[in-house]
Design an enzyme around this catalytic site. Structure first.
Site, PDB file in Angstrom:
ATOM      1  N   CYS A  13       0.882  -1.161  -0.052  1.00 11.32           N
ATOM      2  CA  CYS A  13       0.091  -0.132   0.150  1.00 11.32           C
ATOM      3  C   CYS A  13       0.879   1.344  -0.186  1.00 11.32           C
ATOM      4  CB  CYS A  13      -1.002   0.158   1.253  1.00 11.32           C
ATOM      5  SG  CYS A  13      -0.052   0.258   2.729  1.00 11.32           S
ATOM      6  N   CYS A  16       3.410   1.845   2.888  1.00 14.90           N
ATOM      7  CA  CYS A  16       4.563   0.991   2.889  1.00 14.90           C
ATOM      8  C   CYS A  16       5.625   2.136   2.212  1.00 14.90           C
ATOM      9  CB  CYS A  16       4.350  -0.154   2.129  1.00 14.90           C
ATOM     10  SG  CYS A  16       3.127  -1.374   2.613  1.00 14.90           S
ATOM     11  N   ASP A 425      11.050  28.151 -31.369  1.00 13.07           N
ATOM     12  CA  ASP A 425      12.375  28.408 -32.074  1.00 13.07           C
ATOM     13  C   ASP A 425      11.927  27.963 -33.525  1.00 13.07           C
ATOM     14  OD1 ASP A 425      15.022  29.449 -32.189  1.00 13.07           O
ATOM     15  OD2 ASP A 425      15.464  27.310 -32.543  1.00 13.07           O
ATOM     16  N   ASP A 624      15.727  23.247 -30.129  1.00 12.61           N
ATOM     17  CA  ASP A 624      16.450  22.217 -30.200  1.00 12.61           C
ATOM     18  C   ASP A 624      17.425  21.625 -29.307  1.00 12.61           C
ATOM     19  OD1 ASP A 624      18.779  24.003 -30.059  1.00 12.61           O
ATOM     20  OD2 ASP A 624      19.345  23.930 -32.208  1.00 12.61           O
TER      21      ASP A 624
END
Length: 729
Positions: A13, A16, A425, A624
């Site tokens: 769960c 944990c 760009d 880029d």
């Protein structure tokens, strides 16, 4: 600092994962720790001079869990642990436990619910009760022993998790029933304990199976790689394992085969299916000198390639690593769920005790009080809460990878939801990024080939796409280049060098504004060429303008469609470029973009992003990933367009592998849909607990139904996350 990753078994769960994460963070020398419940893994960044990996493992094991170190292939060869074998083992074990539990629990339920009496008595009880007791005890304490073992381990540390809730509920039901047998009472809850155990185990099986489907992306990527290669040495071809390929090796690739590594074509020409990399189905033509990438498919030509990258450096390995990292990192929205899960179990145990006491005070009926308390314990397990975010990220990142969209972290999913401006760009993003020379205009008295030789002899030292276009054009004309010295580059302006005693400058028209260059008949041609959406490069010799070179970069075919789709989503598009205003506006007009930021130097792009943010805009920057790094980092969402050389860039939060502008639209849509699923998962996980706990406490929810509902809540969250696969983007 070192980073390690290891698997943690027995986590059932969200509490944990929170407990283990907190234990790791408390260790001296640990900079960061993230425990992913959905992947059952921990990723820890630590200072090995202060803490060892053994200490990390011990911190987890002290909490009552087991550590499995990852069975990596050689790291140098690009090995990844995608958990395929471990995941299959978990599914098989979970299925077997669920089947055995149901085989024993269903007869127990039928005997109890139908009140079947067998024709034998043992003591003063019908044999039916004894059979229920035995089947229930085996189901709860043998098949479901994992709940009780974990509970006892955690008890030593005064801790609790979901297993504690299940253990308390089922043991209480069985213990009460045995007490009732001994006391001569006739109310038994053996079937309740057995069915709860069976349903929880069935839920775990369904969850494990679904998580396997959710995490298939990395396994499938791993399977794409070639296992061997054809090495060509001294004219002789031999087959070798992929691990033995080295950079510089010459490999033969036949039609229909996968490229074993990243390289460039040394001999031959072909077409290549790069869909696994880019998500685009159209084959790509390749000639000598062109790059090819491992796991892409050579379609119709026999070629030889020179190896450029192997192992962990290949694009495939970098993609796998990026997907792995994204699936481990947590989205900010998950922090709220983790905080709640961390305190949830102790609160529920307290509520169950209060429920028992109140019911007992009202009814003086131990059995009825116990059943209400057990229902509270069982219904409240926070499994769905822990799965809500990581499983959705697991599916979203996997689907993105198949389409050439790499989501580097969960935070990007949240940011994409709020984007209202995309700043593109120009070069390589909206345009093809492969500029070509269209015009060479020499001044009076100058020859075309001579000026081209001078320009290319200087530009050959530059990596700029415009410079490379000039050099390529000169090579195509088969012109011999000259030696140049004293090369100097001014970013965004131009280059300087000496050829013999002559001072040569190649650069943009605005560079010339800062120099004393007399105007001549070429000066008036600059504006005319720029109106044609061409970028003009000026060639200056000894402070005299002797030639203009016009270069054009064509708009990508789907750029206009991408801008239109963004507009339909309510997102504005702006183009930013280092080009002059006229050229930039001409390209923007073709793409359907109204706002243009032109003549912006690389270092000033981040400043333009800041200006938009100051206006209250949430900005995505698409570039880029190399000279655009500052802008990608400054933007609310950095979207980097990757190529063969920069796929592992650090700046962007989303990476588009050789993507078209439409990939930007798809990336934002995928991010938004994934985040929408996360919100749905969290809403239903919270709503489920908030609505169900009071019903259980008031006695309106039978513990068996509570067990079924709890088990299937996790399955439903995973199932909802898998819907991301069905969403077409």
């Amino acid at each position: 600092m070192q980073t390690t990753k290891f698997n943690i078994t027995d986590m059932h769960c969200a509490s944990c994962s929170v407990r283990n994460e907190n234990s790791l963070k408390k260790l001296n020398g640990v900079k960061s720790a993230s425990v992913n419940y959905a992947m059952r893994s921990a990723t820890v960044e630590f200072d090995e001079s202060e803490v060892s990996e053994h200490d990390l493992h011990k911190a987890v094991e002290d909490n009552g869990y087991h550590v499995e170190t990852m069975n990596h292939q050689s790291h140098e060869m690009g090995g990844h642990d995608h958990g395929g074998m471990a995941g299959q083992k978990e599914v098989t074990e979970a299925r077997n436990k669920a089947v055995f539990a149901l085989v024993l629990a269903v007869p127990t339920l039928l005997l109890a619910m139908l009140k079947i009496n067998l024709p034998w008595q043992i003591g003063n009880l019908n044999t039916s009760v004894w059979i229920q007791a035995i089947l229930s005890a085996v189901t709860v304490f043998v098949i479901g022993k994992e709940f009780h073992i974990t509970t006892l381990k955690l008890l030593r540390h005064f801790a609790a998790n979901m297993d504690t809730l299940i253990s308390l509920g089922t043991v209480a039901a069985v213990a009460y029933s045995f007490w009732a047998m001994a006391s001569g009472k006739h109310e038994f809850y053996f079937e309740t304990a057995a069915i709860i155990t069976a349903f929880i185990l069935l839920g775990r099986y369904l969850e494990a199976k679904s998580r396997g489907q959710a995490s298939q992306a990395i396994s499938k990527l791993m399977q794409l790689g070639a296992k061997s290669a054809h090495l060509v040495k001294n004219g002789v071809m031999s087959n070798i394992p992929i691990e033995q390929v080295r950079v510089g090796d010459i490999l033969a690739v036949k039609p229909g085969e996968k490229y074993p590594v990243d390289g460039k074509i040394a001999k031959g020409e072909t077409t290549v299916d790069e869909s696994m990399l880019t998500g685009e189905s159209m084959p790509v033509n390749k000639h000598a000198g062109d790059e090819v990438f491992g796991a892409t498919i050579n379609i119709d030509g026999s070629v030889e390639i020179q190896t450029l990258k192997v192992g962990k450096d290949t694009i495939l390995s970098q993609i796998i690593k990026m997907v792995e990292d994204a699936q481990v990192k947590k989205a900010p929205i998950q922090k709220l769920a983790d905080k709640i899960a961390g305190v949830f179990v102790p609160i529920i145990i307290g509520l169950a005790l209060v429920t028992f006491v109140v019911w007992f005070l009202l009814t003086h009926d131990v059995g009825r009080s116990l059943i209400a308390a057990v229902a509270v314990l069982v219904i409240a397990c926070p499994c769905a809460l822990g799965l809500a975010t990581p499983v959705a990220i697991l599916v979203g990142t996997g689907e993105g990878a198949k389409k050439g969209i790499l989501i580097k972290n969960g935070e990007a999913l949240e940011k994409a939801k709020h984007i209202d401006v995309v700043l593109f760009d120009k070069t390589g993003t909206l345009t093809e990024g492969k500029p070509t020379v269209t015009d060479v205009a020499p001044a009076t008295g100058q020859e075309k080939n001579n000026v081209l030789v001078l320009a290319a002899s200087v530009e050959k030292f530059s990596e700029h796409p415009l410079a490379q276009a000039v050099v390529k054009y000169a090579n195509e004309q088969k012109l011999a280049l000259l030696s140049a010295s004293d090369f100097k580059n001014e970013a965004g302006k131009g280059v300087f060098a000496k050829i013999g005693s002559d001072e040569i400058i190649v650069g943009s028209p605005r560079l010339l504004l800062g120099l004393i260059v007399p105007k001549n008949e070429l000066s008036s041609k600059i504006e005319m060429l720029e109106r044609e959406a061409k970028t003009v490069v000026c060639l200056v010799k000894n402070k005299n303008l002797i030639a203009l070179i016009a270069i054009a970069d064509t708009l990508k075919l789907d750029a206009k469609e991408a801008v239109g789709k963004l507009k339909a989503m309510g997102i504005a598009s702006i183009m930013i470029s280092g080009d002059n205003q006229r050229t930039a506006e001409a390209i923007a007009k073709q793409a359907g973009i109204d706002t243009v930021l032109a003549e912006v130097l690389p270092q000033d792009k981040a400043l333009e992003v800041k200006k938009l943010q100051a206006q209250g805009k949430k900005v995505a920057f698409v570039g880029d990933g190399i000279n655009d790094a500052p802008a990608l980092v400054q933007a609310d969402l950095g979207i980097a367009v990757g190529t063969g050389t920069d796929i592992a860039i650090e700046s962007g939060e989303l990476v588009l592998v050789k993507g078209s502008p439409l990939k930007v639209v798809q990336a934002i849509q995928l991010s938004q849909k994934t985040f929408k699923i996360i919100k749905q998962n969290l809403f239903w996980a919270f709503f489920y607990n908030i609505a169900a706990i009071p019903l259980a406490a008031l006695g309106y929810l039978n513990p068996m139904l509570a067990g079924a509902a709890m088990a299937f809540s996790s399955f439903s969250v995973v199932g909802n996350s898998l819907r991301i696969k069905n969403n077409k983007i």
